[in-house]
Design a protein around this motif. Structure first.
Motif, mmCIF file in Angstrom:
data_model
loop_
_atom_site.group_PDB
_atom_site.id
_atom_site.type_symbol
_atom_site.label_atom_id
_atom_site.label_comp_id
_atom_site.label_asym_id
_atom_site.label_seq_id
_atom_site.Cartn_x
_atom_site.Cartn_y
_atom_site.Cartn_z
ATOM 1 N N THR A 25 -62.819 -26.556 13.857
ATOM 2 C CA THR A 25 -63.074 -25.197 13.363
ATOM 3 C C THR A 25 -64.409 -24.654 13.848
ATOM 4 O O THR A 25 -65.417 -25.369 13.848
ATOM 5 N N GLN A 26 -64.376 -23.376 14.252
ATOM 6 C CA GLN A 26 -65.616 -22.720 14.677
ATOM 7 C C GLN A 26 -66.554 -22.492 13.498
ATOM 8 O O GLN A 26 -67.750 -22.274 13.687
ATOM 9 N N TYR A 27 -66.013 -22.539 12.298
ATOM 10 C CA TYR A 27 -66.810 -22.226 11.108
ATOM 11 C C TYR A 27 -67.342 -23.484 10.431
ATOM 12 O O TYR A 27 -67.524 -23.523 9.211
ATOM 13 N N HIS A 29 -70.209 -24.537 10.314
ATOM 14 C CA HIS A 29 -71.493 -24.276 9.648
ATOM 15 C C HIS A 29 -71.293 -23.990 8.159
ATOM 16 O O HIS A 29 -72.159 -24.286 7.334
ATOM 17 N N LEU A 30 -70.158 -23.419 7.819
ATOM 18 C CA LEU A 30 -69.865 -23.115 6.413
ATOM 19 C C LEU A 30 -69.516 -24.383 5.631
ATOM 20 O O LEU A 30 -69.674 -24.416 4.411
ATOM 21 N N ILE A 49 -69.705 -21.391 15.909
ATOM 22 C CA ILE A 49 -69.733 -19.929 15.949
ATOM 23 C C ILE A 49 -70.336 -19.432 17.266
ATOM 24 O O ILE A 49 -69.791 -18.501 17.881
ATOM 25 N N SER A 61 -73.730 -14.280 17.434
ATOM 26 C CA SER A 61 -74.078 -15.370 16.522
ATOM 27 C C SER A 61 -75.410 -15.102 15.825
ATOM 28 O O SER A 61 -75.575 -15.411 14.639
#
Length: 290
Positions: A131-133, A135-136, A195, A204
């Motif tokens: 997943t690109q997310y 960071h979340l 991201i 970004s």
């Protein structure tokens, strides 16, 4: 033994614990409206240290194949083989057990929920593969800090703990995006999700700025919900000044100041917040009477 200890501390970036501990202490004062039992503070701080140690050890273990070929990380102890894979896993498992024991010493609810934290710590390093997310996911770990503190102190989750957790989640996710800018070319080349790899450097940076605006907003909301005083809100704006300064250091065509923004400025953000929370707790009432 001393050299091995130094290598282990470098492996888990122990000095970066400064990002989490002050926010955890702030949570204690906000939820307790003062200083709770020293025994509880002791186990809360130990829990945070052990959780972070477990997370970093698992991260290094899972990322060995990537870190060995990434120019930025190829000299890390894990990538160079100074710490063997089984040692990283043993460190992660030991820290996880000690984290769960620390939660047990606080209360049973904290103990039964502690595996959720361990699960997130395992998902985060794996997240860059799907997943690109990602960071979340790291943000979710930090969201749990004030929530866990509330459970440890009250046996329930206070609303102010939730809003502070949201603020911490976006703060961490925001600077993790900025940190990932360093690996933009590498991540694009090797199919690593982030991201920056998905949206590019310029977008970004804007996403990170928006996340840090949300940090400011939810820290402000936390102050109102927790009934904090003038000193707290002065601190919020001082903290925001540091966040703004952090973003002036990072430009689309100049990423040379990322380490300064990530390590130095973010360390000040958490410490400043803690100082103003403590000052407001003990001096706020006195100031209003004056």
């Amino acid at each position: 033994m001393i050299n091995k200890l130094k290598t282990y501390l470098e492996l888990i970036k122990f000095s970066h614990t400064i990002f989490a501990i002050p926010f955890g202490i702030s949570s204690i004062f906000i939820i307790e409206k003062g200083l709770p039992d020293v025994n509880k503070i002791f186990w809360i701080i130990l829990a945070m240290v052990f959780a972070r140690t477990a997370g970093m050890a698992f991260n290094r273990y899972i990322d060995i194949p990537i870190d060995r070929i990434n120019p930025r990380t190829k000299n890390w102890p894990s990538a160079k083989g100074e710490v063997r894979p089984w040692e990283m896993m043993a460190l992660g498992l030991t820290a996880s057990i000690l984290f769960m024991y620390s939660a047990y010493k606080l209360n049973m609810l904290a103990f039964w929920l502690s595996p959720v934290v361990i699960l997130l710590l395992l998902i985060y390093p794996a997240g860059k593969r799907f997943t690109q997310y990602v960071h979340l996911i790291l943000g979710a770990v930090y969201f749990l800090i004030p929530v866990a503190v509330s459970i440890a102190l009250k046996g329930s989750v206070e609303l102010s703990a939730i809003t502070l957790g949201i603020a911490m989640a976006f703060w961490v996710a925001g600077f993790d995006i900025l940190y990932a800018l360093q690996d933009y070319e590498f991540d694009k080349s090797f199919g690593i999700y982030s991201i920056p790899a998905k949206y590019g450097i310029k977008k970004s940076i804007y996403i990170a700025r928006f996340f840090h605006f949300l940090t400011f907003l939810f820290i402000l909301i936390t102050g109102f919900l927790a009934g904090m005083g003038l000193i707290y809100f002065i601190g919020v704006f001082v903290l925001t000044g540091f966040l703004v300064y952090e973003h002036t250091l990072i430009k689309e065509n100049d990423l040379s100041q990322i380490n300064k923004a990530f390590f130095t400025v973010n360390g000040f953000v958490s410490i400043i917040y803690m100082i103003f929370v403590i000052l407001d707790t003990y001096l706020g009432e006195m100031l209003w009477k004056m």
